[in-house]
Design a protein around this motif. Structure first.
Motif, PDB file in Angstrom:
ATOM      1  N   GLN A  29      -3.528  -5.973  10.124  1.00  9.92           N
ATOM      2  CA  GLN A  29      -4.516  -5.083  10.744  1.00  9.92           C
ATOM      3  C   GLN A  29      -5.891  -5.322  10.154  1.00  9.92           C
ATOM      4  OE1 GLN A  29      -2.441  -0.946  12.075  1.00  9.92           O
ATOM      5  NE2 GLN A  29      -2.863  -1.207   9.944  1.00  9.92           N
ATOM      6  N   LYS A  30      -5.919  -5.578   8.879  1.00 11.30           N
ATOM      7  CA  LYS A  30      -7.194  -5.819   8.217  1.00 11.30           C
ATOM      8  C   LYS A  30      -7.833  -7.082   8.764  1.00 11.30           C
ATOM      9  CE  LYS A  30      -9.015  -5.230   3.619  1.00 11.30           C
ATOM     10  NZ  LYS A  30      -8.632  -4.938   2.240  1.00 11.30           N
ATOM     11  N   HIS A  86      -5.868   3.731   6.011  1.00 12.03           N
ATOM     12  CA  HIS A  86      -6.369   2.476   6.570  1.00 12.03           C
ATOM     13  C   HIS A  86      -6.226   2.461   8.079  1.00 12.03           C
ATOM     14  CE1 HIS A  86      -6.002  -2.033   7.246  1.00 12.03           C
ATOM     15  NE2 HIS A  86      -7.238  -1.840   6.849  1.00 12.03           N
ATOM     16  N   ARG A  87      -5.075   2.925   8.560  1.00  9.89           N
ATOM     17  CA  ARG A  87      -4.858   2.956  10.009  1.00  9.89           C
ATOM     18  C   ARG A  87      -5.815   3.920  10.685  1.00  9.89           C
ATOM     19  NH1 ARG A  87      -0.428   1.128  12.532  1.00  9.89           N
ATOM     20  NH2 ARG A  87      -0.045   2.976  13.770  1.00  9.89           N
ATOM     21  N   ASN A 142      -8.903  -6.405  12.189  1.00  8.57           N
ATOM     22  CA  ASN A 142      -9.835  -5.294  12.242  1.00  8.57           C
ATOM     23  C   ASN A 142      -9.534  -4.377  13.416  1.00  8.57           C
ATOM     24  OD1 ASN A 142     -11.856  -3.781  11.224  1.00  8.57           O
ATOM     25  ND2 ASN A 142     -13.488  -4.870  12.269  1.00  8.57           N
ATOM     26  N   GLN A 143      -8.275  -4.139  13.605  1.00 10.18           N
ATOM     27  CA  GLN A 143      -7.855  -3.332  14.732  1.00 10.18           C
ATOM     28  C   GLN A 143      -6.535  -2.672  14.375  1.00 10.18           C
ATOM     29  OE1 GLN A 143      -8.189  -5.409  18.314  1.00 10.18           O
ATOM     30  NE2 GLN A 143      -8.268  -3.543  19.497  1.00 10.18           N
ATOM     31  N   ARG A 144      -6.396  -1.479  14.854  1.00  8.12           N
ATOM     32  CA  ARG A 144      -5.169  -0.743  14.572  1.00  8.12           C
ATOM     33  C   ARG A 144      -4.135  -1.088  15.632  1.00  8.12           C
ATOM     34  NH1 ARG A 144      -4.353   5.599  13.807  1.00  8.12           N
ATOM     35  NH2 ARG A 144      -2.257   5.691  14.614  1.00  8.12           N
ATOM     36  N   VAL A 145      -2.888  -1.255  15.227  1.00  3.06           N
ATOM     37  CA  VAL A 145      -1.828  -1.456  16.211  1.00  3.06           C
ATOM     38  C   VAL A 145      -0.834  -0.323  16.091  1.00  3.06           C
ATOM     39  CG1 VAL A 145      -1.912  -3.925  16.541  1.00  3.06           C
ATOM     40  CG2 VAL A 145      -0.648  -3.025  14.637  1.00  3.06           C
ATOM     41  N   ASP A 146      -0.352   0.086  17.244  1.00  6.87           N
ATOM     42  CA  ASP A 146       0.638   1.156  17.257  1.00  6.87           C
ATOM     43  C   ASP A 146       1.979   0.676  17.765  1.00  6.87           C
ATOM     44  OD1 ASP A 146      -1.043   3.189  16.352  1.00  6.87           O
ATOM     45  OD2 ASP A 146      -2.013   3.236  18.305  1.00  6.87           O
ATOM     46  N   ARG A 178       4.912  -2.329   5.509  1.00  5.34           N
ATOM     47  CA  ARG A 178       3.565  -1.761   5.409  1.00  5.34           C
ATOM     48  C   ARG A 178       2.577  -2.801   4.907  1.00  5.34           C
ATOM     49  NH1 ARG A 178       5.199   3.458   3.046  1.00  5.34           N
ATOM     50  NH2 ARG A 178       4.554   2.664   1.036  1.00  5.34           N
ATOM     51  N   THR A 179       2.994  -3.566   3.889  1.00  2.00           N
ATOM     52  CA  THR A 179       2.096  -4.593   3.345  1.00  2.00           C
ATOM     53  C   THR A 179       1.692  -5.577   4.433  1.00  2.00           C
ATOM     54  OG1 THR A 179       3.425  -4.437   1.354  1.00  2.00           O
ATOM     55  CG2 THR A 179       1.840  -6.215   1.458  1.00  2.00           C
ATOM     56  N   ALA A 230       7.448  -3.335   2.283  1.00  2.00           N
ATOM     57  CA  ALA A 230       7.111  -4.709   2.660  1.00  2.00           C
ATOM     58  C   ALA A 230       6.511  -4.746   4.063  1.00  2.00           C
ATOM     59  CB  ALA A 230       8.360  -5.575   2.591  1.00  2.00           C
ATOM     60  N   VAL A 278       1.896  -5.305   7.739  1.00  2.00           N
ATOM     61  CA  VAL A 278       1.155  -4.726   8.864  1.00  2.00           C
ATOM     62  C   VAL A 278      -0.272  -4.408   8.448  1.00  2.00           C
ATOM     63  CG1 VAL A 278       1.029  -2.746  10.400  1.00  2.00           C
ATOM     64  CG2 VAL A 278       3.209  -3.857  10.010  1.00  2.00           C
ATOM     65  N   GLN A 279      -0.425  -3.877   7.255  1.00  2.00           N
ATOM     66  CA  GLN A 279      -1.780  -3.536   6.839  1.00  2.00           C
ATOM     67  C   GLN A 279      -2.649  -4.782   6.707  1.00  2.00           C
ATOM     68  OE1 GLN A 279      -2.316  -1.439   3.118  1.00  2.00           O
ATOM     69  NE2 GLN A 279      -4.218  -0.611   3.901  1.00  2.00           N
ATOM     70  N   PRO A 338       0.844  -1.191   0.000  1.00  2.00           N
ATOM     71  CA  PRO A 338       0.000   0.000   0.000  1.00  2.00           C
ATOM     72  C   PRO A 338       0.883   1.246   0.000  1.00  2.00           C
ATOM     73  CG  PRO A 338       0.067  -0.947   2.178  1.00  2.00           C
ATOM     74  CD  PRO A 338       0.845  -1.869   1.305  1.00  2.00           C
ATOM     75  N   LEU A 384      -9.110   2.434  11.044  1.00  2.00           N
ATOM     76  CA  LEU A 384      -9.206   1.415  12.090  1.00  2.00           C
ATOM     77  C   LEU A 384      -9.176   2.024  13.485  1.00  2.00           C
ATOM     78  CD1 LEU A 384      -6.960  -1.423  10.696  1.00  2.00           C
ATOM     79  CD2 LEU A 384      -9.417  -1.423  10.959  1.00  2.00           C
TER      80      LEU A 384
END
Lengths: 294, 444
Positions: free
Chosen positions: B98-99, A23-24, B102-106, B91-92, B89, B94-95, A15, A27
């Motif tokens: 996350q998908k 996206h983040r 269905n939750q964002r991680v920091d 980003r791919t 890579a 992690v996204q 992405p 979410l």
């Protein structure tokens, strides 16, 4: 041919930075809630607010609502076409119609039955009323009239009272209701119950009773024919009346030439003779004593 | 060194914050793939950390809610070679994770195999002021270790106390509260190249992620692949990855040595690519489908279509026998194992009471590897797979995911490290005022 076999470079599966950030962001729970609830709610509020903020639009909405309301209210099913009054004499029924002064047909939504009932019950002749709207568009009024119990001769007029002392109607002449007992004196209307009780006690004397007089708004006088009066005490007049009747039975007291039987002091009933009878009595006494006047 | 100390402490704080929030990502940055698992810490044992490690080695405190793998790009020998590619890579992976979650991680805990890890054994001893050992005494003992000169441009990745001795009693796991006069500690320190860490930090920062922990992949692979008795009695875990082969030696549940050989599955693939004159992707495919290290008579007759699209019919219709393929692969695999053997010998592995060797990692899936390995490494060799953790997809349970799973366990229950104890005051002495002044100057 050679060209066609060259594989096209594959799309980068990664992405982009912006897509990744979006996206983040999507979410993020708070942002998500905001976008899914907050923004639509805000949009709806905005559109409604803008529409309503215009005077014309507001009027249009109000007019539409009113029209719809009227259209429903004036449906045949809700219309009241006539009023039926039961249990009232023709005069009272006429009075009721006059009091209500309601034009028919009218929608039943516009009828305030509570208020109409209150209006009807302000009429003297009406004891209570029940109103209901019956199917077929009839406003049914069931009236219970007051039953006249006595005729009250007040300083102003002759009035019919029911047994609670409530005024029913004024009459021109006593002979119109000669079947009812007569009471008189100011404050008599407040004690109609007592008067009726007295009359019940005085049953044997009824043919002779002309009426009851309230004296000093305190006690009763029973007025008989031949100008006789029975003065009853304020306390327990029934007992006094019973004693009078007993005396009358024993000694036919009232058939004598008395003017007044005074029962006001219970332990000392007093009688007063008529003027002529007193003179006659004195003459007889003198004669018995052997004294001649001449 | 104090900077590193501060950084490691900051990461530990970050990890605590992530645990509070309940979601943390683990990122295994390998040469051939990048795996991202998202863990949710809401298990039944979440609030029972004081009760020791808990049942199931602390695994029941989390479950995997998102998992994604992507082919890694721009990484050579476990080190970042092309920053932008690696960032994409990551980003791919992690996204995608996350998908799925269905939750964002920091917060992310990362491991990698490169950076030329180097082990040091340290020891230190202090006299006790009081009879009973306190946490402060442990910290003093740790800081009394004489740190060798590990060179400029190196950073300490792990510094774990592995053994405590109180007077003449050795082998204490936790000396706190015990009586004695002198506390001695043995510490295992692992250093790696600082610029590898810098690159990794930069990449993760570009992905908007906060680093909540760093680990060596050799260490975390050992955590997930060695069973309890192996960790206790002594064993070596050999993580055969794409670009580097990590090895870690465990005894008494502590890692005492880690090293890495800069050879791996990708070396085998490039050998095939060169030997058969095929592109790397084709070589990788041939390796995974037909690869092996022990040739039999049957393999001479099994012909493999090599393929190609040069347009030359003869070239594109080439076939090789499987025996030829094995002939290419075996020397390279042998070389890797020889190299590992040399490192193990250098570490004195043959002095350990038990000499179990566990092979894991993606390249350990070559058929016949265990037979070959037992010839080179010794008799006690087995192929290892990572522990099963809750919620892990079936596709991510193979030996290639030993690092990811080990990192999850590491995230759930990290080993005490040097920086988990307070710095003794005497280290600050005299400098604290200067530091305070400097802080003011820097910030105002």
């Amino acid at each position: 041919m050679q060209q066609m076999n060259v594989p096209r470079p594959k799309r980068d599966p990664a992405p982009s930075r912006v897509a990744y950030r979006i996206h983040r962001l999507w979410l993020t729970p708070l942002f998500r809630a905001l976008m899914r609830v907050g923004v639509p709610a805000f949009m709806v509020a905005l559109v409604v607010g803008l529409y309503v903020s215009d005077e014309e639009n507001r009027d249009a909405i109000n007019g539409m609502v009113h029209d719809m309301r009227v259209a429903i209210e004036t449906r045949d099913e809700f219309m009241v076409k006539l009023m039926a009054i039961d249990g009232a004499s023709p005069i009272v029924a006429e009075d009721i119609r006059e009091t209500l002064s309601q034009d028919f047909p009218i929608s039943s939504f516009d009828l305030d039955l509570e208020q109409m009932k209150a209006q009807i019950e302000t009429l003297d002749a009406v004891k209570s009323a029940r109103l209901r709207i019956q199917s077929g568009g009839v406003l049914q009024v069931n009236v219970t009239e007051r039953v006249p119990a006595v005729v009250w001769q007040s300083p102003e007029a002759l009035t019919l009272l029911d047994n609670t002392g409530a005024r029913i109607i004024a009459i021109g002449d006593r002979s119109e209701r000669s079947d009812l007992p007569l009471i008189a004196g100011s404050g008599a209307d407040a004690k109609v119950g007592e008067a009726l009780e007295l009359l019940t006690t005085a049953e044997p004397l009824l043919p002779r009773i002309r009426g009851l007089v309230r004296v000093g708004e305190r006690r009763w006088d029973v007025v008989l024919d031949r100008n006789q009066r029975i003065l009853l005490p304020a306390d327990d007049p029934n007992l006094a009346m019973a004693r009078v009747i007993t005396l009358n039975d024993a000694q036919e007291m009232l058939s004598r030439d008395l003017a007044v039987v005074d029962m006001r002091i219970a332990h000392r009933p007093t009688i007063r003779l008529q003027q002529d009878a007193a003179a006659e009595l004195r003459r007889i006494r003198v004669f018995e004593m052997g004294v001649t006047q001449e | 060194m104090t900077d590193l100390y501060a950084m490691q402490r900051a990461m530990r704080q970050m990890r605590k914050a992530a645990m509070q929030r309940g979601v943390v990502a683990v990122l295994d940055i390998g040469t051939s793939k990048i795996a991202c698992l998202i863990l949710r810490f809401d298990g039944p044992e979440r609030f029972r950390e004081q009760d020791g490690i808990g049942s199931m080695a602390g695994q029941s405190s989390f479950r995997v809610i998102g998992a994604a793998t992507t082919r890694s790009r721009g990484i050579k020998f476990g080190e970042i070679a092309a920053m932008g590619e690696t960032e994409r890579a990551i980003r791919t992976a992690v996204q995608a994770a996350q998908k799925m979650a269905n939750q964002r991680v920091d917060h992310v805990i990362a491991c990698f195999s490169g950076g030329r890890p180097k082990s040091y054994g340290l020891d230190g001893a202090v006299d006790l002021y009081e009879d009973a050992v306190s946490e402060y005494d442990v910290a003093r003992a740790l800081s009394a270790c004489d740190v060798p000169d590990y060179g400029d441009g190196r950073e300490i990745l792990h510094a774990q106390p592995v053994n405590f001795a109180l007077d003449h009693r050795s082998g204490l796991a936790d000396p706190r509260g015990q009586m004695g006069n002198q506390l001695a500690v043995d510490m295992h320190m692992l250093t790696i190249d600082a610029n590898v860490i810098q690159d990794l930090l930069y990449c993760l920062k570009r992905c908007d992620l906060e680093l909540a922990g760093l680990a060596s992949s050799a260490y975390v692979t050992g955590v997930s692949s060695l069973v309890e008795d192996e960790q206790e009695l002594g064993a070596a875990c050999i993580d055969m990855g794409g670009g580097a082969t990590g090895l870690s030696i465990f005894i008494r549940k502590h890692m005492i040595y880690a090293d890495s050989v800069r050879l791996g599955g990708d070396s085998v693939t490039s050998d095939i690519s060169m030997g058969l004159q095929v592109p790397t992707a084709v070589a990788e495919r041939i390796k995974t489908f037909y690869g092996g290290v022990v040739a039999t008579g049957m393999d001479d007759r099994e012909m493999i279509e090599v393929g190609g699209d040069t347009g030359d019919w003869e070239h594109d219709r080439r076939r090789v026998s499987r025996a030829e393929l094995i002939g290419i692969m075996r020397p390279r695999v042998e070389e890797i194992l020889e190299e590992v053997r040399a490192r193990l010998d250098a570490a004195g592995f043959d002095h350990l009471p038990s000499q179990q060797i566990v092979l894991t990692g993606g390249a350990s899936q070559i058929p016949g590897l265990d037979g070959l390995a037992s010839k080179i490494l010794g008799q006690q060799v087995r192929l290892g797979r990572p522990l099963r953790v809750q919620g892990l997809p079936q596709a991510a349970t193979g030996p290639a995911f030993a690092g990811s799973v080990g990192l999850s366990l590491f995230a759930a229950h990290p080993q005490d490290e040097w920086w988990d104890f307070d710095i003794p005051m005497d280290k600050y002495s005299g400098r604290s005022l200067k530091r305070a002044l400097k802080w003011f100057k820097d910030n105002w």
